[in-house]
Design an enzyme around this catalytic site. Structure first.
Site, PDB file in Angstrom:
ATOM      1  N   HIS A 125       5.657   6.336  -0.831  1.00  0.00           N
ATOM      2  CA  HIS A 125       6.342   5.090  -1.176  1.00  0.00           C
ATOM      3  C   HIS A 125       5.516   3.876  -0.797  1.00  0.00           C
ATOM      4  O   HIS A 125       4.656   3.952   0.077  1.00  0.00           O
ATOM      5  CB  HIS A 125       7.706   5.031  -0.477  1.00  0.00           C
ATOM      6  CG  HIS A 125       7.607   4.930   1.019  1.00  0.00           C
ATOM      7  ND1 HIS A 125       7.359   6.025   1.814  1.00  0.00           N
ATOM      8  CD2 HIS A 125       7.683   3.871   1.852  1.00  0.00           C
ATOM      9  CE1 HIS A 125       7.303   5.641   3.082  1.00  0.00           C
ATOM     10  NE2 HIS A 125       7.489   4.329   3.133  1.00  0.00           N
ATOM     11  N   HIS A 155       0.855  -1.196   0.000  1.00  0.00           N
ATOM     12  CA  HIS A 155       0.000   0.000   0.000  1.00  0.00           C
ATOM     13  C   HIS A 155       0.884   1.237   0.000  1.00  0.00           C
ATOM     14  O   HIS A 155       2.096   1.140   0.235  1.00  0.00           O
ATOM     15  CB  HIS A 155      -0.856   0.004   1.284  1.00  0.00           C
ATOM     16  CG  HIS A 155       0.009   0.214   2.487  1.00  0.00           C
ATOM     17  ND1 HIS A 155       0.700  -0.827   3.094  1.00  0.00           N
ATOM     18  CD2 HIS A 155       0.369   1.339   3.155  1.00  0.00           C
ATOM     19  CE1 HIS A 155       1.426  -0.348   4.080  1.00  0.00           C
ATOM     20  NE2 HIS A 155       1.249   0.962   4.150  1.00  0.00           N
TER      21      HIS A 155
HETATM   22  P1  2AM Z   1       6.677   2.279   6.127  1.00  0.00           P
HETATM   23  O1  2AM Z   1       6.109   1.243   5.193  1.00  0.00           O
HETATM   24  O2  2AM Z   1       7.641   3.197   5.476  1.00  0.00           O
HETATM   25  O3  2AM Z   1       7.191   1.651   7.389  1.00  0.00           O
HETATM   26  C1  2AM Z   1       1.693   1.183   8.525  1.00  0.00           C
HETATM   27  O4  2AM Z   1       2.692   0.967   9.448  1.00  0.00           O
HETATM   28  C2  2AM Z   1       2.102   2.207   7.509  1.00  0.00           C
HETATM   29  O5  2AM Z   1       2.327   3.473   8.155  1.00  0.00           O
HETATM   30  C3  2AM Z   1       3.381   1.878   6.758  1.00  0.00           C
HETATM   31  O6  2AM Z   1       3.184   2.251   5.401  1.00  0.00           O
HETATM   32  C4  2AM Z   1       4.420   2.742   7.401  1.00  0.00           C
HETATM   33  O7  2AM Z   1       5.437   3.190   6.543  1.00  0.00           O
HETATM   34  C5  2AM Z   1       3.610   3.958   7.784  1.00  0.00           C
HETATM   35  N1  2AM Z   1       4.234   4.727   8.857  1.00  0.00           N
HETATM   36  C6  2AM Z   1       4.619   6.021   8.792  1.00  0.00           C
HETATM   37  N2  2AM Z   1       5.131   6.434   9.953  1.00  0.00           N
HETATM   38  C7  2AM Z   1       5.115   5.375  10.771  1.00  0.00           C
HETATM   39  C8  2AM Z   1       5.539   5.176  12.118  1.00  0.00           C
HETATM   40  N3  2AM Z   1       6.052   6.153  12.854  1.00  0.00           N
HETATM   41  N4  2AM Z   1       5.386   3.938  12.643  1.00  0.00           N
HETATM   42  C9  2AM Z   1       4.867   2.941  11.901  1.00  0.00           C
HETATM   43  N5  2AM Z   1       4.423   3.073  10.630  1.00  0.00           N
HETATM   44  C10 2AM Z   1       4.551   4.285  10.073  1.00  0.00           C
END
Ligand code: 2AM
Length: 175
Positions: free
Chosen positions: A124, A42
């Protein structure tokens, strides 16, 4: 009622999730990192963290009032962030509609007490986690396009050693 770990995101069409999983298998060795399962691929718009039910409801009401046109997303970029250990797929030029939607959701979240990282939004799709060693990225030239016509609120749920993202609600973008 208990809090939930929530985030607003764009989900990928099923066939695109499958295509990306195959491309990933062809382009990254198994030791590069832990692959995110197809159903969990996602693009996050705004991460909310642990949210109380009342706040979740308020943010859903605000999300339902957003009137914004849909947009095309071109996935044509990849990168590696060694510190969080993330290998990602993204876009060389993020569409304006994507940036507007994320910025609105993040501002609403911040106003409701959900901490928002001061780092600039970098749209991303996480492909691999725990990728802390150097990774050879596929050469540029890959490209997928899809139309974004909805966005959703997801709950991140962890049970029996697995993380699952459950869509709680979705809203249309205008055509
Ligand atoms: P990431 O894939 O770059 O880890 C669920 O966790 C979604 O929220 C993921 O897409 C994650 O990004 C994003 N996300 C953004 N900030 C986050 C944080 N502080 N902790 C966990 N997930 C985060």
């Amino acid at each position: 009622m208990a809090t939930q770990r929530l985030f607003f995101a764009i989900s990928l069409p099923d066939e695109m999730q499958q295509q990306l999983v195959h491309w990933r298998a062809d382009n990254f060795p198994a030791e590069a990192g832990q692959p995110v399962v197809a159903a969990n691929l996602h693009l996050t718009l705004a991460f909310l963290g642990e949210v109380a039910p009342q706040t979740s409801q308020q943010l859903q009401t605000l999300a339902s009032r957003i009137i914004q046109p849909g947009f095309d997303l071109d996935l044509d970029d990849a990168g590696h962030w060694p510190r969080p250990g993330v290998v990602w797929l993204g876009c060389q030029r993020a569409p304006r509609g994507l940036l507007q939607l994320a910025s609105l959701l993040r501002a609403q979240a911040a106003r409701h007490g959900c901490y928002q990282s001061p780092q600039p939004f970098h749209p991303h799709i996480t492909l691999l986690r725990h990728a802390t060693q150097p990774v050879a990225l596929p050469p540029r030239g890959f490209h997928w396009r899809f139309r974004v016509s909805t966005f959703s609120l997801f709950a991140s749920e962890y049970s029996r050693g697995r993380t699952r993202y459950r869509a709680l609600a979705s809203w249309p973008l205008t055509s």
